[in-house]
Design an enzyme around this catalytic site. Structure first.
Site, PDB file in Angstrom:
ATOM      1  N   LYS A 117       0.834  -1.209   0.000  1.00  0.00           N
ATOM      2  CA  LYS A 117       0.000   0.000   0.000  1.00  0.00           C
ATOM      3  C   LYS A 117       0.873   1.265   0.000  1.00  0.00           C
ATOM      4  O   LYS A 117       0.579   2.224  -0.711  1.00  0.00           O
ATOM      5  CB  LYS A 117      -0.939  -0.001   1.211  1.00  0.00           C
ATOM      6  N   GLN A 161      -5.106  -1.565   9.754  1.00  0.00           N
ATOM      7  CA  GLN A 161      -4.943  -2.853   9.084  1.00  0.00           C
ATOM      8  C   GLN A 161      -5.533  -3.980   9.932  1.00  0.00           C
ATOM      9  O   GLN A 161      -5.254  -4.102  11.115  1.00  0.00           O
ATOM     10  CB  GLN A 161      -3.450  -3.108   8.801  1.00  0.00           C
ATOM     11  N   ASP A 184     -11.444   3.022   4.181  1.00  0.00           N
ATOM     12  CA  ASP A 184     -11.765   1.589   4.081  1.00  0.00           C
ATOM     13  C   ASP A 184     -13.284   1.371   4.008  1.00  0.00           C
ATOM     14  O   ASP A 184     -13.741   0.291   3.649  1.00  0.00           O
ATOM     15  CB  ASP A 184     -11.240   0.844   5.330  1.00  0.00           C
TER      16      ASP A 184
HETATM   17  N1  LIG Z   1      -8.143  -2.362   7.121  1.00  0.00           N
HETATM   18  C1  LIG Z   1      -7.927  -3.259   6.159  1.00  0.00           C
HETATM   19  N2  LIG Z   1      -8.225  -2.949   4.886  1.00  0.00           N
HETATM   20  C2  LIG Z   1      -8.006  -3.856   3.881  1.00  0.00           C
HETATM   21  O1  LIG Z   1      -8.297  -3.563   2.698  1.00  0.00           O
HETATM   22  C3  LIG Z   1      -7.451  -5.135   4.205  1.00  0.00           C
HETATM   23  C4  LIG Z   1      -7.164  -5.394   5.554  1.00  0.00           C
HETATM   24  N3  LIG Z   1      -7.433  -4.459   6.510  1.00  0.00           N
HETATM   25  N4  LIG Z   1      -6.653  -6.587   5.915  1.00  0.00           N
HETATM   26  C5  LIG Z   1      -6.300  -7.611   4.955  1.00  0.00           C
HETATM   27  C6  LIG Z   1      -7.111  -7.509   3.691  1.00  0.00           C
HETATM   28  C7  LIG Z   1      -6.481  -8.177   2.499  1.00  0.00           C
HETATM   29  N5  LIG Z   1      -6.294  -7.136   1.509  1.00  0.00           N
HETATM   30  C8  LIG Z   1      -5.604  -7.292   0.301  1.00  0.00           C
HETATM   31  C9  LIG Z   1      -5.330  -6.247  -0.543  1.00  0.00           C
HETATM   32  C10 LIG Z   1      -4.561  -6.418  -1.683  1.00  0.00           C
HETATM   33  C11 LIG Z   1      -4.062  -7.657  -2.001  1.00  0.00           C
HETATM   34  C12 LIG Z   1      -3.180  -7.801  -3.198  1.00  0.00           C
HETATM   35  O2  LIG Z   1      -2.826  -6.845  -3.857  1.00  0.00           O
HETATM   36  N6  LIG Z   1      -2.781  -9.017  -3.529  1.00  0.00           N
HETATM   37  C13 LIG Z   1      -1.883  -9.287  -4.634  1.00  0.00           C
HETATM   38  C14 LIG Z   1      -0.768 -10.196  -4.200  1.00  0.00           C
HETATM   39  C15 LIG Z   1      -0.029  -9.700  -2.981  1.00  0.00           C
HETATM   40  C16 LIG Z   1       1.241 -10.433  -2.679  1.00  0.00           C
HETATM   41  O3  LIG Z   1       2.040 -10.650  -3.625  1.00  0.00           O
HETATM   42  O4  LIG Z   1       1.467 -10.765  -1.506  1.00  0.00           O
HETATM   43  C17 LIG Z   1      -2.650  -9.930  -5.764  1.00  0.00           C
HETATM   44  O5  LIG Z   1      -3.707 -10.509  -5.520  1.00  0.00           O
HETATM   45  O6  LIG Z   1      -2.150  -9.858  -6.884  1.00  0.00           O
HETATM   46  C18 LIG Z   1      -4.342  -8.719  -1.194  1.00  0.00           C
HETATM   47  C19 LIG Z   1      -5.119  -8.546  -0.056  1.00  0.00           C
HETATM   48  C20 LIG Z   1      -6.709  -5.948   2.022  1.00  0.00           C
HETATM   49  N7  LIG Z   1      -7.180  -6.102   3.256  1.00  0.00           N
END
Ligand SMILES: Nc1nc(=O)c2c([nH]1)NC[C@@H]1CN(c3ccc(C(=O)N[C@@H](CCC(=O)O)C(=O)O)cc3)C=[N+]21
Length: 347
Positions: A117, A161, A184
C-alpha cells in the site's frame, strides 16, 4: 420445514399494480456505474481490455476457457489517472492527499500488505504515514494513534490494518476513525449508508469496489443478474453483497451455515468469493458461462476458487495474484484522493 416471511408482500403487490412508477421508487440508485460521473471520474468506463468474447478462447486441448480479468492492467490504468489528478491538485492548490496507516503487531502478511500500500501511494504521489504499534498494545494506545490521524489536517484517509490482535475490540477501534477519513468504508455510518437505499456513504470499501470495477469493465449489466457472494466478512462479503444489490443484482450470501452452498453458487451468474480457504469453489459449483471476480485468500498466493477447474466453466475469472488484489489497492488510493478533494472542495 419451510417458512416464508412475507414482510414486504404489500409493496410487491402494489409494485405489480402500479408497476413503472412504484418500482422506480423502490429501487435504490447504484453507487457505481459507467454513467455515474462522480465515482467514475478516474475510470474510462471502457470494456476494451476484455473485448475478446469468451467463446473465442480455447486451451491447447481445444477446450473452451474463460477470459482472465487482468487486475494488474486495470490497477495500472487507475493509478495513472489518480497520479494525474494528484499532480493537478498539487499544482492548483498546493495540497497533497495523505493516508495514515495504523499497523499493530508483527503479522507477516499485514506487514507485506502495508508495504504494498505504501509503495502504491508513492507511485501516485500520495503521502503515507505508518503508525506501528506493538502486538501487546492496549485498546487506548490504538485509539490514540487513530485520533492523532483524525486531528492531523494533512491526513485525509485512515486505515487500521485488519485483523487486529485478538485481545482488541475491532469494532470499538473502527468507531474512532473519523467518518470523513474512513477510506476503508468500515465505519458503521458508511457501512450503514451503503446498506440503505437512497443514502450515500462517503466511502465504499475497496475490495467490493474493485469487484464492481472488474464486472462493469467486463461490460456486465448487473440488473436482475443472480449473484452469489461466498463469505460475509466486513472487508469483502457483506459490503460486496450490499453493493451488488445497489446495482440491481439478486444477491445470495453464502456462509459457513449454508447447507449445500454449491446449489446456490451453481445458479449464479456472478460468484464473488472470499472465504480464505484455497480451492473451496470447485468447477461443479459454477454455472457454465458465469463470471467470477474472486478475491485472494489472505496471504496465500492461492485463490479460494479452484482456478484450473473454474476457468473451463466460466466466461470470465480473476486470477490470484493479479486479479482483485491490485484493483483493491488502486481503490484505496482513489478513496484517499476523493477524501482530499472533498476536504478542500476541489473538483
Ligand atoms: N483495514 C484493512 N483494509 C483492507 O483492505 C485489508 C485489511 N485491513 N486486511 C487484509 C485484507 C487483504 N487485503 C488485500 C489487498 C490487496 C491484495 C493484493 O494486492 N494481492 C496481490 C498479491 C499480494 C502479494 O504478492 O502478496 C494480488 O492478488 O495480486 C491482497 C489482499 C486488504 N485487506
Amino acid at each position: 420445514m419451510r417458512i416464508a416471511l412475507a414482510v414486504g408482500w404489500w409493496r410487491i403487490a402494489r409494485a405489480k399494480i402500479a408497476h413503472t412508477k412504484f418500482v422506480r421508487n423502490l429501487i435504490c440508485r447504484p453507487l457505481l456505474s459507467v454513467d455515474s460521473p462522480d465515482i467514475w471520474k478516474i475510470n474510462p468506463g471502457s470494456s476494451s481490455h476484455f473485448s475478446s468474447h469468451p467463446s473465442s478462447n480455447f486451451s491447447a486441448s481445444n477446450e473452451k476457457i474463460g477470459v482472465v480479468l487482468d487486475g494488474k492492467l486495470i490497477a495500472n490504468d487507475l493509478k495513472s489517472r489518480i497520479a494525474g489528478e494528484v499532480n493537478e491538485m498539487k499544482k492548483a492548490i498546493g495540497k497533497t492527499p495523505g493516508l495514515g496507516i495504523v499497523l499493530v503487531g508483527e503479522r507477516r502478511d499485514s506487514h507485506t500488505f502495508i508495504r504494498t500500500k505504501v509503495k502504491a501511494c508513492n507511485e501516485v504521489g500520495i503521502v503515507s504515514v505508518v503508525a506501528e504499534l506493538p502486538n501487546n498494545s492496549k485498546e487506548g494506545d490504538i485509539c490514540d494513534a487513530v485520533s492523532r490521524f483524525n486531528d492531523n489536517p494533512s491526513v485525509h484517509g485512515i486505515i487500521v490494518q485488519l485483523p487486529l490482535p485478538k485481545h482488541l475490540d475491532e469494532e470499538k477501534i473502527m468507531n474512532v476513525v473519523s467518518v470523513e477519513k474512513d477510506v476503508d468504508g468500515f465505519h458503521p455510518l458508511n457501512m450503514g449508508n451503503l446498506a440503505i437505499a437512497g443514502r450515500e456513504p462517503l466511502f465504499i470499501p475497496c475490495a467490493p469496489k474493485a469487484c464492481l470495477e472488474l464486472l462493469l469493465r467486463y461490460g456486465m449489466d448487473l440488473r436482475g443478474k443472480k449473484a452469489a457472494v461466498v463469505g460475509r466478512s466486513k472487508i469483502v462479503g457483506l459490503p460486496t453483497s450490499l453493493l451488488l444489490q445497489r446495482h440491481q443484482a439478486t444477491v445470495s450470501l453464502v456462509h459457513a451455515f449454508t447447507g449445500n452452498p454449491e446449489k446456490v453458487t451453481c445458479q449464479a451468474d456472478i460468484v464473488v468469493s472470499d472465504v480464505g480457504t484455497p480451492n473451496t469453489i470447485r468447477g461443479h459449483w459454477l454455472k457454465p458461462g458465469a463470471v467470477d471476480p474472486k478475491r485472494s485468500s489472505g496471504y496465500r498466493l492461492v485463490g479460494d476458487v479452484c482456478y484450473d477447474e473454474a476457468i473451463k466453466k466460466v466466461a470470465a475469472i480473476t486470477p490470484v495474484p493479479g486479479g482483485v488484489g491490485p484493483v483493491t489497492i488502486a481503490m484505496l488510493l482513489s478513496n484517499t484522493l476523493d477524501s482530499a478533494k472533498r476536504c478542500y472542495d476541489f473538483t
